[in-house]
Motif scaffolding. Structure first.
Motif, mmCIF file in Angstrom:
data_model
loop_
_atom_site.group_PDB
_atom_site.id
_atom_site.type_symbol
_atom_site.label_atom_id
_atom_site.label_comp_id
_atom_site.label_asym_id
_atom_site.label_seq_id
_atom_site.Cartn_x
_atom_site.Cartn_y
_atom_site.Cartn_z
ATOM 1 N N ASP A 84 5.723 1.961 -2.291
ATOM 2 C CA ASP A 84 6.581 2.062 -1.120
ATOM 3 C C ASP A 84 5.727 2.395 0.112
ATOM 4 O OD1 ASP A 84 6.978 5.305 -0.595
ATOM 5 O OD2 ASP A 84 6.574 4.773 -2.687
ATOM 6 N N GLU A 85 6.283 2.169 1.282
ATOM 7 C CA GLU A 85 5.535 2.319 2.535
ATOM 8 C C GLU A 85 4.994 3.737 2.735
ATOM 9 O OE1 GLU A 85 6.413 1.887 7.317
ATOM 10 O OE2 GLU A 85 7.573 0.654 5.924
ATOM 11 N N LYS A 86 5.805 4.745 2.443
ATOM 12 C CA LYS A 86 5.376 6.133 2.625
ATOM 13 C C LYS A 86 4.180 6.466 1.727
ATOM 14 C CE LYS A 86 7.077 10.906 2.447
ATOM 15 N NZ LYS A 86 8.244 11.772 2.153
ATOM 16 N N SER A 87 4.244 6.065 0.460
ATOM 17 C CA SER A 87 3.143 6.329 -0.481
ATOM 18 C C SER A 87 1.882 5.589 -0.064
ATOM 19 C CB SER A 87 3.540 5.915 -1.901
ATOM 20 O OG SER A 87 4.647 6.661 -2.350
ATOM 21 N N LEU A 88 2.035 4.349 0.373
ATOM 22 C CA LEU A 88 0.891 3.555 0.789
ATOM 23 C C LEU A 88 0.226 4.140 2.026
ATOM 24 C CD1 LEU A 88 2.399 -0.003 0.200
ATOM 25 C CD2 LEU A 88 0.542 1.053 -1.103
ATOM 26 N N LEU A 89 1.026 4.644 2.945
ATOM 27 C CA LEU A 89 0.479 5.265 4.154
ATOM 28 C C LEU A 89 -0.362 6.489 3.794
ATOM 29 C CD1 LEU A 89 0.367 5.220 7.226
ATOM 30 C CD2 LEU A 89 2.470 6.584 7.248
ATOM 31 N N LYS A 90 0.121 7.278 2.851
ATOM 32 C CA LYS A 90 -0.622 8.457 2.402
ATOM 33 C C LYS A 90 -1.952 8.051 1.760
ATOM 34 C CE LYS A 90 -0.220 12.499 -0.630
ATOM 35 N NZ LYS A 90 0.624 13.192 -1.630
ATOM 36 N N ILE A 91 -1.923 6.995 0.972
ATOM 37 C CA ILE A 91 -3.143 6.513 0.313
ATOM 38 C C ILE A 91 -4.140 5.987 1.331
ATOM 39 C CG2 ILE A 91 -4.029 4.667 -1.191
ATOM 40 C CD1 ILE A 91 -1.361 5.072 -2.800
ATOM 41 N N ILE A 92 -3.668 5.186 2.270
ATOM 42 C CA ILE A 92 -4.545 4.608 3.288
ATOM 43 C C ILE A 92 -5.233 5.697 4.105
ATOM 44 C CG2 ILE A 92 -4.561 3.241 5.431
ATOM 45 C CD1 ILE A 92 -2.293 1.537 4.140
ATOM 46 N N ARG A 93 -4.529 6.789 4.351
ATOM 47 C CA ARG A 93 -5.095 7.883 5.168
ATOM 48 C C ARG A 93 -6.043 8.780 4.388
ATOM 49 N NH1 ARG A 93 0.472 9.539 8.428
ATOM 50 N NH2 ARG A 93 0.293 7.923 10.040
ATOM 51 N N ASN A 94 -6.063 8.644 3.067
ATOM 52 C CA ASN A 94 -6.952 9.443 2.222
ATOM 53 C C ASN A 94 -8.370 8.880 2.326
ATOM 54 O OD1 ASN A 94 -8.442 10.547 0.076
ATOM 55 N ND2 ASN A 94 -6.652 10.701 -1.237
ATOM 56 N N LYS A 95 -9.295 9.646 2.881
ATOM 57 C CA LYS A 95 -10.645 9.156 3.163
ATOM 58 C C LYS A 95 -11.474 8.910 1.906
ATOM 59 C CE LYS A 95 -10.827 11.289 7.734
ATOM 60 N NZ LYS A 95 -10.576 10.047 8.443
ATOM 61 N N ALA A 96 -11.005 9.358 0.745
ATOM 62 C CA ALA A 96 -11.716 9.106 -0.507
ATOM 63 C C ALA A 96 -11.033 8.023 -1.343
ATOM 64 C CB ALA A 96 -11.824 10.396 -1.329
ATOM 65 N N PHE A 97 -9.892 7.512 -0.850
ATOM 66 C CA PHE A 97 -9.176 6.438 -1.539
ATOM 67 C C PHE A 97 -9.326 5.207 -0.658
ATOM 68 C CE2 PHE A 97 -5.584 6.198 -4.790
ATOM 69 C CZ PHE A 97 -5.669 4.818 -4.915
ATOM 70 N N LEU A 98 -10.418 4.495 -0.842
ATOM 71 C CA LEU A 98 -10.749 3.370 0.026
ATOM 72 C C LEU A 98 -9.895 2.161 -0.345
ATOM 73 C CD1 LEU A 98 -14.631 3.765 -0.038
ATOM 74 C CD2 LEU A 98 -12.988 4.807 1.540
ATOM 75 N N THR A 99 -9.076 1.720 0.588
ATOM 76 C CA THR A 99 -8.153 0.617 0.340
ATOM 77 C C THR A 99 -8.565 -0.584 1.184
ATOM 78 O OG1 THR A 99 -6.653 1.609 1.966
ATOM 79 C CG2 THR A 99 -6.197 2.033 -0.351
ATOM 80 N N PHE A 100 -8.556 -1.745 0.560
ATOM 81 C CA PHE A 100 -9.039 -2.964 1.198
ATOM 82 C C PHE A 100 -7.998 -4.072 1.104
ATOM 83 C CE2 PHE A 100 -12.435 -0.699 -1.035
ATOM 84 C CZ PHE A 100 -13.326 -0.417 -0.001
ATOM 85 N N LEU A 101 -8.023 -4.953 2.105
ATOM 86 C CA LEU A 101 -7.115 -6.099 2.134
ATOM 87 C C LEU A 101 -7.909 -7.394 2.123
ATOM 88 C CD1 LEU A 101 -4.711 -4.926 5.000
ATOM 89 C CD2 LEU A 101 -4.480 -4.520 2.535
ATOM 90 N N VAL A 102 -7.324 -8.414 1.499
ATOM 91 C CA VAL A 102 -7.823 -9.783 1.598
ATOM 92 C C VAL A 102 -6.779 -10.541 2.407
ATOM 93 C CG1 VAL A 102 -8.566 -11.846 0.379
ATOM 94 C CG2 VAL A 102 -8.908 -9.600 -0.665
#
Length: 198
Positions: A84-102
Protein backbone atom coordinates in the motif's frame (compact mmCIF):
# COMPACT_ATOMS: atom_id res chain seq x y z
CA UNK A 1 20.39 -16.78 13.11
CA UNK A 2 20.17 -13.06 12.30
CA UNK A 3 17.42 -13.84 9.77
CA UNK A 4 15.32 -15.64 12.42
CA UNK A 5 15.84 -12.92 15.04
CA UNK A 6 14.79 -10.24 12.56
CA UNK A 7 11.55 -12.09 11.76
CA UNK A 8 10.73 -12.63 15.44
CA UNK A 9 11.26 -8.92 16.19
CA UNK A 10 9.18 -7.84 13.22
CA UNK A 11 6.30 -10.24 13.87
CA UNK A 12 6.09 -10.11 17.68
CA UNK A 13 7.73 -6.89 18.88
CA UNK A 14 6.79 -4.17 16.41
CA UNK A 15 8.01 -1.26 18.54
CA UNK A 16 11.45 -2.87 18.96
CA UNK A 17 11.62 -3.65 15.26
CA UNK A 18 10.88 0.00 14.41
CA UNK A 19 13.66 1.13 16.75
CA UNK A 20 16.12 -1.36 15.26
CA UNK A 21 15.13 -0.26 11.74
CA UNK A 22 15.66 3.41 12.62
CA UNK A 23 19.06 2.79 14.20
CA UNK A 24 20.18 0.55 11.35
CA UNK A 25 19.18 3.16 8.75
CA UNK A 26 20.95 5.95 10.62
CA UNK A 27 24.22 4.06 11.08
CA UNK A 28 24.16 2.61 7.58
CA UNK A 29 23.62 6.03 5.99
CA UNK A 30 26.48 7.52 8.00
CA UNK A 31 28.97 4.72 7.37
CA UNK A 32 28.21 4.46 3.64
CA UNK A 33 27.63 8.15 2.94
CA UNK A 34 30.18 8.57 0.14
CA UNK A 35 29.34 5.24 -1.55
CA UNK A 36 25.59 5.98 -1.49
CA UNK A 37 26.24 9.14 -3.52
CA UNK A 38 27.64 6.96 -6.34
CA UNK A 39 24.46 4.91 -6.80
CA UNK A 40 22.71 7.25 -9.31
CA UNK A 41 25.75 7.03 -11.60
CA UNK A 42 25.81 3.22 -11.27
CA UNK A 43 22.13 3.06 -12.24
CA UNK A 44 22.72 5.43 -15.15
CA UNK A 45 25.39 3.04 -16.47
CA UNK A 46 22.80 0.23 -16.41
CA UNK A 47 20.17 2.32 -18.22
CA UNK A 48 19.80 1.74 -21.95
CA UNK A 49 16.44 0.53 -23.24
CA UNK A 50 14.96 1.12 -19.79
CA UNK A 51 15.77 3.80 -17.21
CA UNK A 52 16.86 2.65 -13.74
CA UNK A 53 16.77 5.03 -10.80
CA UNK A 54 16.25 5.25 -7.06
CA UNK A 55 12.63 5.51 -5.95
CA UNK A 56 11.59 8.83 -4.41
CA UNK A 57 8.78 9.72 -2.01
CA UNK A 58 6.71 11.12 -4.87
CA UNK A 59 6.80 7.68 -6.54
CA UNK A 60 4.78 5.98 -3.77
CA UNK A 61 1.33 6.42 -5.41
CA UNK A 62 2.53 5.17 -8.82
CA UNK A 63 4.39 2.28 -7.19
CA UNK A 64 1.28 1.26 -5.22
CA UNK A 65 -0.64 1.33 -8.51
CA UNK A 66 2.07 -0.82 -10.13
CA UNK A 67 1.67 -3.49 -7.45
CA UNK A 68 -2.15 -3.30 -7.57
CA UNK A 69 -2.06 -4.03 -11.31
CA UNK A 70 0.01 -7.21 -10.98
CA UNK A 71 -1.86 -10.53 -11.03
CA UNK A 72 -2.04 -12.51 -7.79
CA UNK A 73 0.40 -15.11 -9.14
CA UNK A 74 3.13 -12.42 -9.14
CA UNK A 75 3.13 -12.49 -5.34
CA UNK A 76 3.43 -16.25 -4.92
CA UNK A 77 7.16 -15.89 -4.31
CA UNK A 78 7.41 -12.11 -3.72
CA UNK A 79 6.17 -10.93 -0.30
CA UNK A 80 8.94 -8.73 1.14
CA UNK A 81 6.68 -5.98 2.53
CA UNK A 82 3.22 -4.46 2.26
CA UNK A 83 2.30 -2.83 -1.06
CA UNK A 84 0.00 0.00 0.00
CA UNK A 85 1.06 3.62 -0.53
CA UNK A 86 1.71 4.38 3.16
CA UNK A 87 3.95 1.31 3.62
CA UNK A 88 5.83 2.02 0.41
CA UNK A 89 6.45 5.63 1.43
CA UNK A 90 7.95 4.44 4.72
CA UNK A 91 10.21 1.99 2.87
CA UNK A 92 11.35 4.56 0.31
CA UNK A 93 12.31 6.97 3.11
CA UNK A 94 14.35 4.30 4.92
CA UNK A 95 17.98 5.10 4.01
CA UNK A 96 19.04 1.46 4.48
CA UNK A 97 16.19 0.03 2.37
CA UNK A 98 17.35 1.00 -1.10
CA UNK A 99 14.43 0.88 -3.51
CA UNK A 100 14.85 1.08 -7.27
CA UNK A 101 12.54 1.49 -10.26
CA UNK A 102 12.78 0.30 -13.85
CA UNK A 103 10.99 2.74 -16.15
CA UNK A 104 9.79 2.51 -19.73
CA UNK A 105 9.50 6.24 -20.41
CA UNK A 106 7.39 7.30 -17.38
CA UNK A 107 5.79 3.92 -16.64
CA UNK A 108 7.10 1.71 -13.82
CA UNK A 109 7.78 -1.73 -15.31
CA UNK A 110 10.03 -3.17 -12.61
CA UNK A 111 10.89 -2.77 -8.94
CA UNK A 112 13.87 -4.07 -7.00
CA UNK A 113 15.51 -3.43 -3.68
CA UNK A 114 18.49 -3.98 -1.43
CA UNK A 115 17.63 -4.07 2.25
CA UNK A 116 20.97 -3.22 3.84
CA UNK A 117 22.31 -3.82 7.32
CA UNK A 118 25.21 -2.38 9.30
CA UNK A 119 26.82 -5.84 9.50
CA UNK A 120 27.75 -5.58 5.82
CA UNK A 121 24.94 -7.76 4.50
CA UNK A 122 21.96 -6.96 2.32
CA UNK A 123 18.86 -8.85 1.22
CA UNK A 124 17.59 -8.39 -2.30
CA UNK A 125 14.30 -8.75 -4.11
CA UNK A 126 12.90 -8.00 -7.56
CA UNK A 127 9.68 -8.07 -9.54
CA UNK A 128 8.84 -7.29 -13.17
CA UNK A 129 5.51 -6.08 -14.54
CA UNK A 130 3.68 -9.10 -15.98
CA UNK A 131 3.31 -7.26 -19.31
CA UNK A 132 7.09 -6.90 -19.60
CA UNK A 133 8.24 -10.40 -18.74
CA UNK A 134 10.70 -12.05 -21.11
CA UNK A 135 12.38 -8.76 -22.04
CA UNK A 136 15.51 -9.17 -19.89
CA UNK A 137 14.38 -6.80 -17.14
CA UNK A 138 14.89 -9.30 -14.28
CA UNK A 139 18.44 -9.87 -15.52
CA UNK A 140 18.98 -6.11 -15.74
CA UNK A 141 17.76 -5.70 -12.15
CA UNK A 142 20.17 -8.42 -11.03
CA UNK A 143 23.08 -6.71 -12.77
CA UNK A 144 22.20 -3.38 -11.18
CA UNK A 145 21.91 -4.88 -7.67
CA UNK A 146 25.29 -6.57 -8.09
CA UNK A 147 26.93 -3.30 -9.15
CA UNK A 148 25.31 -1.36 -6.31
CA UNK A 149 26.27 -3.93 -3.66
CA UNK A 150 29.85 -3.94 -4.98
CA UNK A 151 29.93 -0.13 -4.87
CA UNK A 152 28.70 -0.20 -1.27
CA UNK A 153 31.10 -3.00 -0.32
CA UNK A 154 28.35 -5.21 1.08
CA UNK A 155 27.40 -8.87 0.58
CA UNK A 156 24.10 -9.75 -1.06
CA UNK A 157 21.72 -12.47 0.13
CA UNK A 158 18.17 -13.57 -0.51
CA UNK A 159 15.69 -16.38 -0.14
CA UNK A 160 14.23 -18.15 -3.11
CA UNK A 161 11.86 -21.05 -3.60
CA UNK A 162 13.29 -24.00 -5.55
CA UNK A 163 9.99 -23.88 -7.49
CA UNK A 164 10.66 -20.31 -8.66
CA UNK A 165 12.47 -21.42 -11.81
CA UNK A 166 12.33 -18.06 -13.58
CA UNK A 167 13.95 -16.19 -10.71
CA UNK A 168 16.64 -18.84 -10.29
CA UNK A 169 17.42 -18.69 -14.00
CA UNK A 170 17.69 -14.89 -14.13
CA UNK A 171 19.85 -14.92 -10.99
CA UNK A 172 22.24 -17.52 -12.38
CA UNK A 173 22.58 -15.52 -15.59
CA UNK A 174 24.08 -12.62 -13.64
CA UNK A 175 25.51 -14.03 -10.40
CA UNK A 176 27.32 -16.95 -8.92
CA UNK A 177 24.49 -18.38 -6.81
CA UNK A 178 25.69 -20.06 -3.61
CA UNK A 179 23.09 -21.96 -1.60
CA UNK A 180 24.07 -21.34 2.02
CA UNK A 181 21.35 -23.58 3.44
CA UNK A 182 17.76 -24.71 3.02
CA UNK A 183 15.33 -23.03 5.42
CA UNK A 184 12.56 -24.78 7.34
CA UNK A 185 9.98 -23.65 4.76
CA UNK A 186 11.99 -25.28 1.94
CA UNK A 187 13.31 -22.01 0.54
CA UNK A 188 17.00 -21.65 -0.30
CA UNK A 189 19.00 -19.07 1.63
CA UNK A 190 21.35 -17.78 -1.06
CA UNK A 191 24.39 -15.57 -1.36
CA UNK A 192 24.70 -13.79 -4.69
CA UNK A 193 28.29 -13.25 -5.80
CA UNK A 194 29.58 -11.38 -8.87
CA UNK A 195 30.19 -13.73 -11.77
CA UNK A 196 33.81 -14.70 -12.25
CA UNK A 197 35.23 -13.37 -15.55
CA UNK A 198 35.62 -16.13 -18.15
Amino acid sequence: MLYKIAHILRDRFGFLWNLVEWMNALVFALTHKSALKKIPAVLQECSETYTLRLAESADAPALAKFFAEQPQESFEFFKPHAFDEKSLLKIIRNKAFLTFLVLDKDAIVGYFFLRCFVNGKSFRGKIVDYRYRGKGIAKLEGEAMTRVSTTLGIRMFGTISPDNYASLASSKAVNEVVIVKTLDNGYYYIEYLPKSPN
